[in-house]
Design a protein around this motif. Sequence first.
Motif, mmCIF file in Angstrom:
data_model
loop_
_atom_site.group_PDB
_atom_site.id
_atom_site.type_symbol
_atom_site.label_atom_id
_atom_site.label_comp_id
_atom_site.label_asym_id
_atom_site.label_seq_id
_atom_site.Cartn_x
_atom_site.Cartn_y
_atom_site.Cartn_z
ATOM 1 N N GLY A 188 -3.768 -5.496 0.830
ATOM 2 C CA GLY A 188 -3.358 -3.827 -0.142
ATOM 3 C C GLY A 188 -3.706 -3.965 -0.937
ATOM 4 O O GLY A 188 -4.853 -3.312 -0.433
ATOM 5 N N THR A 189 -2.842 -2.874 -1.601
ATOM 6 C CA THR A 189 -3.626 -2.146 -3.050
ATOM 7 C C THR A 189 -3.294 -2.739 -4.509
ATOM 8 O O THR A 189 -2.555 -2.071 -4.758
ATOM 9 C CB THR A 189 -3.250 -0.548 -2.640
ATOM 10 N N ALA A 192 0.182 4.036 2.057
ATOM 11 C CA ALA A 192 0.131 4.154 3.330
ATOM 12 C C ALA A 192 -0.420 3.176 4.407
ATOM 13 O O ALA A 192 -1.511 2.548 3.235
ATOM 14 C CB ALA A 192 -0.419 5.882 3.812
ATOM 15 N N LYS A 193 -0.217 3.413 5.117
ATOM 16 C CA LYS A 193 -0.848 2.166 6.204
ATOM 17 C C LYS A 193 -2.013 3.007 6.597
ATOM 18 O O LYS A 193 -1.788 3.901 7.893
ATOM 19 C CB LYS A 193 -0.105 1.421 6.987
ATOM 20 N N CYS A 194 -3.434 2.531 6.679
ATOM 21 C CA CYS A 194 -4.252 3.039 7.764
ATOM 22 C C CYS A 194 -5.140 2.865 9.071
ATOM 23 O O CYS A 194 -4.426 1.613 9.308
ATOM 24 C CB CYS A 194 -6.240 2.848 6.416
ATOM 25 N N ARG A 219 -7.105 7.653 4.349
ATOM 26 C CA ARG A 219 -6.718 7.858 3.094
ATOM 27 C C ARG A 219 -6.169 9.138 2.460
ATOM 28 O O ARG A 219 -6.104 9.540 3.123
ATOM 29 C CB ARG A 219 -8.093 7.671 2.843
ATOM 30 N N CYS A 265 0.734 -1.144 0.206
ATOM 31 C CA CYS A 265 -0.191 0.094 -0.029
ATOM 32 C C CYS A 265 0.761 1.126 0.150
ATOM 33 O O CYS A 265 1.813 1.227 0.570
ATOM 34 C CB CYS A 265 -0.874 -0.311 1.011
ATOM 35 N N ASN A 283 -7.801 1.211 -5.020
ATOM 36 C CA ASN A 283 -7.759 2.511 -4.337
ATOM 37 C C ASN A 283 -7.524 4.109 -5.164
ATOM 38 O O ASN A 283 -7.202 4.233 -6.207
ATOM 39 C CB ASN A 283 -6.700 3.168 -3.405
#
Length: 394
Positions: A78-79, A29-31, A149, A27, A112
């Motif tokens: 993940g993304t 960034a980590k949410c 986000r 990802c 995303n």
Amino acid sequence: MSKKTPLTTIGDVTDPGFGVYVHWPFCAAKCPYCDFNSHVRHQPVDQPRFVEGFLREMAAVRALSGPRTVTSIFLGGGTPSLMEPATVEAILNGIAGHWHMPDDIEITMEANPSSVEATRFYGYRAAGVNRVSLGVQALNNRDLKFLGRLHNVEDALKAVRLARDIFPRMSFDLIYARPDQTVEDWERELKEAVSYAVDHLSLYQLTIEEGTPFYGLHKAGKLIVPDGEQSAVLYEATQEITAAIGMPAYEVSNHAQPGAESRHNLTYWRYGDYAGIGPGAHGRLSVGAEKVATATERNPEAWLRLVEERGDGIAERELLDPEAQADELLLMGLRLREGVDLSRWQMLSGRDPDPDRERFLIEHGFIERLGNSRLRCTPAGMLILDSVVADLAC
Ligand code: SF4
């Protein structure tokens, strides 16, 4: 007590299909609420090397599963929308090389809004993706920021419009039961959201997962989420609004027009077989009367090393006996509005549900029978699903 709605059958309930799940573990960034197997890397990921890893692991899993017809593929994370279209194409070609892929297969990819570009979307579509699931999560910038986000409302709506234009099927996720969210706030936001929806929505309540930054804040009393009563009010409002527009819940958190349900997720909930490929992926594969549960190494680089050394990254392989399968069947099937096939459960567990427990749950409006062979949770039962399952499984 719930009003009895008719049993809907989505596809063939008796054949839950065979799905292939591929996990892209990175990802941007980590949410702060996320406990998925997702990792942030500050160097570019070597995508061709990961593709090689996926292909090698597919060969190992194909040896376990034998020849099968794949009814759905899910690229999750993940993304996955951080993958290049060429990466997605190579993965899908790999699956087609190992199993039979019919023309009407469902191929879903999570995306995303912050990582969406039109050119990439066209590339995914050309690679074969025919359904996209967008992580919109909120339709106001304050809450998107709170959820960590990287996109804003404008990005989200742009991504929704693009997805609608490019893919035959599209869904998006929202997270509700956020701190200080009133039922009026949520109703307003959800009504706006359904105006952008095509035929499927995933609506999750914010849960505080151990090990996440939100968990620490919650424990320290700095993050307050709605209590059980408020959550129930929000849940009921969700059911009413989605039912009114013809997208009722077919699972605890998933809503669709009849026929537009996620085939891949139905395979999980109907306790079908699925292959799990990639770091941290889980699989369930029938081998004769047994089911093998597989789980791969979660760390992406450690998984890659394992695959390169020995051909797969499987870290756990467990043979599920019929009793364990019966528990999983119940756990998954009671999530669905169509409920669980009791004769299948009886065959696996070798017994009937405890009559006293069943009567208690029916009398209190938590479960109901659908004819002789199916059992399902009522909306009230869905709110306490874990307790209902624990009670019935004993
Ligand atoms: S984008 Fe999704 S998978 Fe990645 S950290 Fe956020 S919630 Fe987790």
